[in-house]
Structures are given as C-alpha cells and as structure tokens.
Design a protein around this motif. Structure first.
Motif, PDB file in Angstrom:
ATOM      1  N   GLN A 376      80.434   3.675   4.098  1.00 45.19           N
ATOM      2  CA  GLN A 376      79.946   4.939   4.644  1.00 45.19           C
ATOM      3  C   GLN A 376      79.239   5.752   3.564  1.00 45.19           C
ATOM      4  O   GLN A 376      78.213   6.392   3.836  1.00 45.19           O
ATOM      5  CB  GLN A 376      81.106   5.741   5.238  1.00 45.19           C
ATOM      6  CG  GLN A 376      80.688   7.043   5.909  1.00 45.19           C
ATOM      7  CD  GLN A 376      79.717   6.834   7.058  1.00 45.19           C
ATOM      8  OE1 GLN A 376      79.711   5.791   7.698  1.00 45.19           O
ATOM      9  NE2 GLN A 376      78.868   7.829   7.308  1.00 45.19           N
ATOM     10  N   MET A 377      79.761   5.724   2.361  1.00 50.96           N
ATOM     11  CA  MET A 377      79.101   6.437   1.272  1.00 50.96           C
ATOM     12  C   MET A 377      77.709   5.854   1.018  1.00 50.96           C
ATOM     13  O   MET A 377      76.738   6.588   0.793  1.00 50.96           O
ATOM     14  CB  MET A 377      79.949   6.353   0.002  1.00 50.96           C
ATOM     15  CG  MET A 377      79.351   7.115  -1.163  1.00 50.96           C
ATOM     16  SD  MET A 377      80.321   6.982  -2.671  1.00 50.96           S
ATOM     17  CE  MET A 377      79.350   8.052  -3.745  1.00 50.96           C
ATOM     18  N   GLU A 378      77.606   4.529   1.056  1.00 51.15           N
ATOM     19  CA  GLU A 378      76.302   3.887   0.859  1.00 51.15           C
ATOM     20  C   GLU A 378      75.330   4.307   1.957  1.00 51.15           C
ATOM     21  O   GLU A 378      74.148   4.569   1.682  1.00 51.15           O
ATOM     22  CB  GLU A 378      76.462   2.374   0.853  1.00 51.15           C
ATOM     23  CG  GLU A 378      77.217   1.834  -0.354  1.00 51.15           C
ATOM     24  CD  GLU A 378      77.362   0.325  -0.291  1.00 51.15           C
ATOM     25  OE1 GLU A 378      76.411  -0.370  -0.691  1.00 51.15           O
ATOM     26  OE2 GLU A 378      78.421  -0.148   0.167  1.00 51.15           O
ATOM     27  N   ARG A 379      75.813   4.352   3.208  1.00 51.27           N
ATOM     28  CA  ARG A 379      74.940   4.741   4.322  1.00 51.27           C
ATOM     29  C   ARG A 379      74.427   6.168   4.151  1.00 51.27           C
ATOM     30  O   ARG A 379      73.261   6.470   4.418  1.00 51.27           O
ATOM     31  CB  ARG A 379      75.704   4.631   5.645  1.00 51.27           C
ATOM     32  CG  ARG A 379      76.144   3.212   6.017  1.00 51.27           C
ATOM     33  CD  ARG A 379      76.753   3.188   7.410  1.00 51.27           C
ATOM     34  NE  ARG A 379      77.434   1.929   7.686  1.00 51.27           N
ATOM     35  CZ  ARG A 379      78.752   1.766   7.690  1.00 51.27           C
ATOM     36  NH1 ARG A 379      79.552   2.819   7.471  1.00 51.27           N
ATOM     37  NH2 ARG A 379      79.295   0.592   7.940  1.00 51.27           N
ATOM     38  N   GLU A 380      75.297   7.064   3.735  1.00 53.15           N
ATOM     39  CA  GLU A 380      74.914   8.469   3.582  1.00 53.15           C
ATOM     40  C   GLU A 380      74.030   8.685   2.362  1.00 53.15           C
ATOM     41  O   GLU A 380      73.181   9.584   2.358  1.00 53.15           O
ATOM     42  CB  GLU A 380      76.173   9.327   3.476  1.00 53.15           C
ATOM     43  CG  GLU A 380      77.004   9.358   4.757  1.00 53.15           C
ATOM     44  CD  GLU A 380      78.308  10.107   4.576  1.00 53.15           C
ATOM     45  OE1 GLU A 380      78.586  10.552   3.438  1.00 53.15           O
ATOM     46  OE2 GLU A 380      79.066  10.252   5.557  1.00 53.15           O
ATOM     47  N   LEU A 381      74.216   7.860   1.344  1.00 45.87           N
ATOM     48  CA  LEU A 381      73.451   8.046   0.112  1.00 45.87           C
ATOM     49  C   LEU A 381      72.011   7.572   0.250  1.00 45.87           C
ATOM     50  O   LEU A 381      71.097   8.198  -0.310  1.00 45.87           O
ATOM     51  CB  LEU A 381      74.140   7.290  -1.029  1.00 45.87           C
ATOM     52  CG  LEU A 381      73.456   7.329  -2.397  1.00 45.87           C
ATOM     53  CD1 LEU A 381      73.421   8.749  -2.950  1.00 45.87           C
ATOM     54  CD2 LEU A 381      74.166   6.390  -3.385  1.00 45.87           C
ATOM     55  N   GLU A 382      71.803   6.487   0.981  1.00 49.44           N
ATOM     56  CA  GLU A 382      70.482   5.847   0.998  1.00 49.44           C
ATOM     57  C   GLU A 382      69.340   6.799   1.355  1.00 49.44           C
ATOM     58  O   GLU A 382      68.334   6.861   0.634  1.00 49.44           O
ATOM     59  CB  GLU A 382      70.512   4.643   1.942  1.00 49.44           C
ATOM     60  CG  GLU A 382      69.259   3.784   1.896  1.00 49.44           C
ATOM     61  CD  GLU A 382      69.009   3.167   0.528  1.00 49.44           C
ATOM     62  OE1 GLU A 382      67.837   2.874   0.211  1.00 49.44           O
ATOM     63  OE2 GLU A 382      69.997   2.987  -0.231  1.00 49.44           O
ATOM     64  N   ARG A 384      69.125   9.869   0.954  1.00 43.26           N
ATOM     65  CA  ARG A 384      69.000  10.905  -0.076  1.00 43.26           C
ATOM     66  C   ARG A 384      68.169  10.422  -1.263  1.00 43.26           C
ATOM     67  O   ARG A 384      67.742  11.220  -2.096  1.00 43.26           O
ATOM     68  CB  ARG A 384      70.381  11.348  -0.559  1.00 43.26           C
ATOM     69  CG  ARG A 384      71.279  11.903   0.533  1.00 43.26           C
ATOM     70  CD  ARG A 384      72.639  12.298  -0.009  1.00 43.26           C
ATOM     71  NE  ARG A 384      72.554  13.442  -0.901  1.00 43.26           N
ATOM     72  CZ  ARG A 384      73.567  13.891  -1.630  1.00 43.26           C
ATOM     73  NH1 ARG A 384      74.747  13.282  -1.559  1.00 43.26           N
ATOM     74  NH2 ARG A 384      73.410  14.948  -2.413  1.00 43.26           N
TER      75      ARG A 384
END
Length: 540
Positions: A376-382, A384
């Motif tokens: 989930q962190m990877e999904r939200e970071l991309e 950005r």
C-alpha cells in the motif's frame, strides 16, 4: 468576543508566520499554526489570500518517538527532557545506534528476491550550542561499552592464535631449511623433506588470528573504512557529533571525491578492498552505518560537493531538522531515571553482542499484513514521484529509496522489540505501521533539507523571481519585463520563466490577469501579473 466560524473558539491577535504579511486575528485553537487557520477576521484586499511560504514551511513534524520500542522511547524522552533538546535528535541517533548494533547481521525479506539490509545513514542538523554532543555521548556510549566487552573476550584468543602462528612459522622455516639442505642427495629424501616443508608452510598459513572487534569509527578515511569493513566481517558504524567525514569523502586528503565505500556500504553491494602487503579482499555484503549530528551549514555545503547528489549519496541519508530550543530551555531539568539508563545500556549491549557472532545474516520475514502495508505504501508513493505533478518529484532520487528505508527501519524496530529472539519471528503489522510513520517524518524533513540545499531547481528559480518582486516592488509586471530585469545566465529564454512563474502564482504571491481580446494581427502580448500587496508593503 469574536469567535471562530469553524470551531467556535475565541479569536486572538497574532503575528502571521507567512512571508510578507503582518498580524491578524486567528483562532486561539490554531495559534501555533496560524498559516493553517481558516478563520482570520482580517480580510485580504481585493480578494487576495494570504500567500503560502515558498518551499517548505518552517514548521516540520516532530519525531514520532512513540513509534520506538519502549526501552528506546523512555531513554530518548528522558534524555530530551534532561538536556532540553528535541526528541528528534535523540530519536534519530537512537535509530543509528540500533543500526550499528544490528547492521550486517540481519536483512528483511520483503518479497521474492527483494531483501533490505537493516543499516541506515542518518544526519541530524542543529545549530551550535544545541547540546548535540551530550545527547550523542549518552546514546552511543553503550555501543562503545559493548565494543570493549567484545575486545576483552577476543584478546586472549588473539594472543593464543598469534603464539600458534609464530610456532607454526618457526616450524615452517626449519622445514624449509632442512629441505634446502637435501639438494644433491637422495631424491626420495629430498622429495620427503620438500613435502614436509610445504605441509609446514600450509599449517602456518592456516592459522587465523582474530581481529579485535571494532564497532564504531569517527572521522575515518574511505580507505580506512574499507579496511575496517573487511576486518570486521562487513560491519562498521561511523558515528560523530561533527560533519568532518563529508570533507574527507570530498577529498580533503586525497584531492578527489571517494564515495564508493559509502555507496556500497549502504546498498550492501560487493566491495573489493586492496590492502598493502596482503591479497585483495572481497566484502560480499558490507553494512556501513552512518550516524551524524551536524550544524545546518554542513548540509548546504555538501549539496555543492562534486558527485554527492549525482552519485546518490545524498539520496541514501535520512535527514532530521529539529526545532531549535536554544533560548527557550528549562533550567535545572530532572536527569534521566537511572533505571531507564541502565535498561537502555543493557539492551544495546545485549542486542549488539547477541548478533555479533552471526556470519550469515538473520533473514527477517513479514507477516502477510505487514507485507500488504508495504504494498500500500508503494501504491501511494508512486504518483507522488511523477514529474511536474508529484510533490516528491524534486527529490525523486531520495523518495525512490523511501520504501526500502522504511523496511530497514521496521527490521530495526522488530529486533529492538525482542532483543534475544526477534530474529526468529516475523515482522508484524504494528511494527511496519510504526516504520511507515517514521518514514513520513523523514520524508517531510527530506523535503525541507533538499529545499534548504537549493536542490529543487523549480523552487530555486521561483525564489529568484520572488526576490526580484521584493526588490523592485511593482504593482504588476509582464513576463517580458521580468525577463529583462533578472539574470540572463539563469533564464536563457522567456519560456524558461513559465514553470517558476506558475509556482509563484500557486503560492499566492502573484495572479495572472486575463488577456485582452485580440483586435488584429501581430504578436500576442506578454502575460501580465498582479503582485500581492504584501510584497509592496515590505520594508527594504
């Protein structure tokens, strides 16, 4: 009494923190963050809003100390109270201490072949007189105690091995002399003597003398750091309350930058070490910890050093810019409880010595819930990271390593949460959530750090425009007038102003006037901008 339209709290006079505006009435509940308050009584002229600070605001999130294991948290908060320093300082150094304890002895398996070592590079920047050295000495001291204990255990083994090697070397010399004396004699006896000499030499060569343990170094050269990494089984921590190591890396002694040891020591990539008088060695998975507390000017300086940004060294560092408490400190604050200090010291020593004998690193796995948090962190970071639209686009080199850094932090929190058997258990979701919180903290501070370094070219260009507006104080201007008034070496053509002008407009310092209708042929007129009244009101 006038009250807040949003929450009903009373309004109080307060000086606004935004660049270029004076005082206004703000909600008493929002007093500490007036730039976020939506209930100002004083309205802006002509429909203007209060401009937002260009770049990162002065207020940064405080270190989430409750994300640390209890014994670390208690030490950090007690030390912050006693020394009257921000918890950011102790929290970041505390993470570096955990990294020095476990670095090179554990890795986190995220998924597939993706593994992250648990060593970190951290830099905390605070002005002189902030008591950095006192905090540093308190937190790093148990590491040095652990090192000394390991030396005392190893020293008798070193003496024994050195004696064995001397005896074996003497026997090899005697066997070699005896073999040489057989020249011209019976061939069988000569071959037997030669075989004995070779066997004796091999026995002498096989004697290994242990190296005295070394956990921490200070202002060490890259060459010395590489040698220590080879001698110490790939683990070393460079801990200092100064930033001299950066000058060393930039070539203070050699005359040219030398970053390879620090780049590979963070990533865990194979490092080749050439040492005088000995065959070259390969450190398969070096784990170099960096824990520094420096003055803010050091960050500005290193941004200008050749290769530091381009080769990725700055992208590997977790930055902390704590609030400056000097002038607001409580005198005579209570010392840390002795039980807290004793527990912290004992746990650092135990964690360090328990993992010291691991030649193959412990592999820490994630529970399914923890693995999903990483995804989930990877999904939200991309998004950005997207060029032009992502809020982390200006530091994409740093932000691209953020998930890996969070995983590393999770590994350290996990091991520190169970210092004797943590290596045998998976990292759970709560630990990963705490690591993500710390990742958010370091992200905000990285944005501020790179902004202060002038590393975001769009913000840097926008500041040039804002400086011109403050100096010339126009009520309005055209893009071509701006281009004529500023440095041609920075903006080579008028079109180069489009992106920074948009950024200045987004922050509320200017607004573009509607273009007049065209009545005939000819070149389109240069865009015209109105300037926020606050800039004209500023004193020189």
């Amino acid at each position: 009494m006038t009250t807040c339209k949003r929450c009903g709290a009373p309004l109080v006079p307060i000086a606004h923190q935004t660049e270029g505006w004076g005082s206004y009435d703000a909600c008493s509940r929002c007093e500490k963050k007036p730039d976020h308050c939506t209930c100002a009584e004083k309205s802006m002229p002509d429909g203007w809003e209060l401009p937002a600070p260009l770049g990162r605001g002065a207020e940064l999130p405080a270190f989430p100390v409750d994300a640390l294991p209890d014994w670390v948290r208690q030490e950090v908060t007690g030390l912050a109270e006693f020394t009257q320093t921000p918890t950011d300082l102790g929290g970041t150094i505390g993470l570096a201490v955990l990294s020095a304890s476990a670095g090179g002895r554990a890795v986190v398996e995220v998924r597939g072949s993706w593994r992250e070592p648990v060593n970190l590079h951290t830099v905390t920047a605070m002005p002189p007189g902030s008591r950095k050295s006192a905090v540093f000495a308190e937190l790093v001291g148990p590491l040095l105690d652990a090192e000394q204990s390991m030396i005392e255990i190893t020293r008798p083994q070193v003496l024994e091995a050195e004696t064995q090697r001397k005896v074996a070397q003497k026997a090899a010399e005697q066997a070699t002399t005896k073999a040489g004396a057989q020249d011209g004699k019976d061939d069988a006896k000569r071959q037997e003597a030669l075989a004995n000499a070779i066997s004796a030499a091999q026995m002498a060569e096989a004697v290994t003398v242990p190296t005295l343990p070394r956990l921490v170094a200070d202002d060490v050269t890259p060459e010395a750091a590489a040698t220590l990494l080879a001698e110490q089984g790939g683990r070393l921590a460079i801990m200092s309350a100064e930033g001299g190591i950066f000058s060393t890396l930039a070539g203070r002694y050699s005359g040219m930058p030398s970053l390879e040891v620090f780049l590979k020591g963070h990533a865990g990539d194979m490092l080749r070490v050439d040492r005088k008088g000995r065959p070259p060695e390969h450190v398969a998975h070096p784990a170099l910890t960096l824990g520094l507390a420096v003055q803010p000017e050091v960050l500005t300086d290193i941004a200008q050093l050749p290769g530091f940004r381009g080769r990725g060294l700055l992208a590997r560092i977790l930055y902390s810019l704590p609030a400056n408490l000097v002038g607001r400190r409580v005198i005579g604050a209570p010392p840390i409880a002795e039980s807290v200090r004793a527990t912290y010291s004992a746990n650092v020593r135990t964690l360090t010595t328990t993992l010291a004998e691991w030649t193959d690193p412990a592999v820490l796995v994630l529970t399914p819930e923890a693995g999903e948090i990483v995804l989930q962190m990877e999904r939200e970071l991309e998004p950005r990271l997207a060029e032009h639209t992502g809020d982390l686009a200006g530091i994409v080199d740093w932000a691209s390593k953020l998930v890996g850094a969070v995983v590393r932090i999770a590994g350290l929190l996990h091991l520190a949460g169970d210092i004797t058997t943590g290596w045998s258990k998976p990292i759970n979701a709560d630990t990963m959530r705490n690591a993500v919180r710390l990742g958010g903290y370091f992200t905000a501070h990285a944005l501020a750090t790179f902004d202060a370094m002038g590393a975001d070219p769009q913000v840097s260009d926008a500041r040039v425009i804002l400086e011109w507006l403050r100096r010339t104080k126009p009520m309005e201007f055209t893009r071509r007038e701006l281009f004529s008034g500023i440095s041609r070496s920075r903006f080579r053509k008028v079109g180069d102003l489009d992106v920074p002008l948009e950024l200045v407009e987004q922050h509320g310092y200017i607004r573009r006037k509607p273009e007049p209708e065209r009545t005939g042929p000819g070149r389109r007129p240069s865009p015209t901008y109105e300037v926020h009244p606050s800039l004209a009101a500023e004193t020189a």
